[in-house]
Design an enzyme around this catalytic site. Sequence first.
Site: not given
Length: 608
Positions: A101-102, A488, A27, A75, A485, A2, A481
């Site tokens: 945040n955490g 996501e 975030r 988030w 891409k 977050c 990769e």
Amino acid sequence: MCGIVGYIGEKQAAPILLEGLEKLEYRGYDSAGIAVFDGTEIHAKKSMGRLKILSELTHGGETLPGTTGIGHTRWATHGAPSDMNAHPHFNQDKTIAVVHNGIIENYMKLKKKMQDKGYTFKSETDTEVIAHLLDYYYKGDALETITKVMHRVEGSYALGIIFKSEPDKLYAVRKDSPLIVGKSNIGNLIASDVPAVLKYTRDVYFIENEEIVCMTKDDIQFYNIDEEELEKQPATIEWDIDAAEKGGYEYFMLKEMYEQPQAVSDTINPRIKEGKIVIDELGMSDEEIRQIRKIYMIACGSAYHTCVSAKYVFEGLARIPVEVDLASEFRYRHPIYEENTLAIIVSQSGETADSLAALREAKEHGVRVLGIVNVVGSSIAREADNVMYTWAGPEIAVATTKAYSTQLIAHYLLAMKFAQARGTADEKTITEMVKDLKKLPGQIEMLLENKKKIQKFANRYLATEHVFFLGRGLDYAISLEGSLKLKEISYIHSEAYAAGELKHGTISLIEEGTLVVAVATQEELYKKTLSNIQEVKTRGAFVMAVTNVGNTEIEKTADYVIYLPKTNPYFTNSLAVIPLQLFGYYVSLGKGLDVDKPRNLAKSVTVE
């Protein structure tokens, strides 16, 4: 995962908090909230969804007067996205407000303890337990209260805290989640990341683990967990706030793709002097490099994919055994630590929780650690024995582009330096590689100009449900990769496979119309990959191929071909990634999705 902000000063806090949260929305964007102290009461406004909803509810912050406040963009980890679960969270009588945040790992045990003492919980979050713990221990001394809570909670946290009983102060504390403090001429600020404060100051303090901050509008004091005052020096942020703005581009991701030529140049140029590779920040003599017997490369997500590429480059060029590990798996497989081992930890943010934990694990066993990071002053940068910055500048889009490209360059430079020191590549070879390295920015720019053709092709596949990426050797590494891409940001199921594994099960998934992206840049494996393309074509696949200029034979089997300019075989991933980035971008754009903020994802993964 977050973003938190806080402000105390002379100006109205709410608009400043909303501005800061806007810079941190990468975030987390499940919900957002702010709390402002008006001198009498702490007033809060929270809303589920994007930050603009909260901004509209508060008329840009105008409806929440007061010069001290904290804010949060979420988030979700504990508790679904909702107004009730959004931060800030309060104690029962709303005299203490907290943003976090955490993750608090022992929150269930603490929650039961507080419920047994008569506390009522309104949310499903782990954060609310902090507010109640602060209330329980508060006896008039905020600093003492915070340290007591720190001793009792387990996990990661960056906290912003307001106490109604201390109207002229704002507190913050950090453990394993990023936190910075900015000092400006309109007051003082806290934030999870630098862009949130850049409008007001370039002078920031990077807060270390288990440090506490007490701010007034004119002063900042720092303490350790034993309540001892600390002396800290600010760092000056060199890059401009414009670097964190869209600058006329529709999305940050497109802007950051177009910044890749410059970012790659900025990573290369300081490390090449008179045609030789010079990496002063490596902190290792040639003799020390020659003593290295094994390298661990540890990372998550796209950074992990750069390590997969780097394994081929290091082992082929410098002849050193390389083990590539997902950071989330490294600690738990009980790796064998040997003498003369080097661990390379790769992270854009420098705050990735699993990568940071792997770094600490390696150091505990006496392994030398080199960090490859983008964010100056980040946790990995500070805790590694040495750090190699990629100088990509701020990257806001969740899907990485320029950070990935600059990490590849850092790996190339290191491999060349190691080959130089170990005598596994002669001077002529290194000189030619340096020439090719310097050409990469211009070649990347040329590939970016091919965007309209790729957009036209991407628009044909907006409704596809499954895509397979194939490659051998380094081409397999870039397929990983390319697949990430696409999935996501477009939400299309996509998988990458080593092409030689097709016949071991995967080919059963190929049917009429299935899109296969085949990467064939490694000349020694080119014909084998052609055979794999023919295998999927026979079963009805539509093939998009990425190969080197001159390999026109591939047009007989592939339906659409993208040609890459000539470069050293070890560097082809730096070119192949460009059309794959553009393809994913335009599929997402064509589907009407938010390219910069894909669902369920956040930019900086600061929890395990």
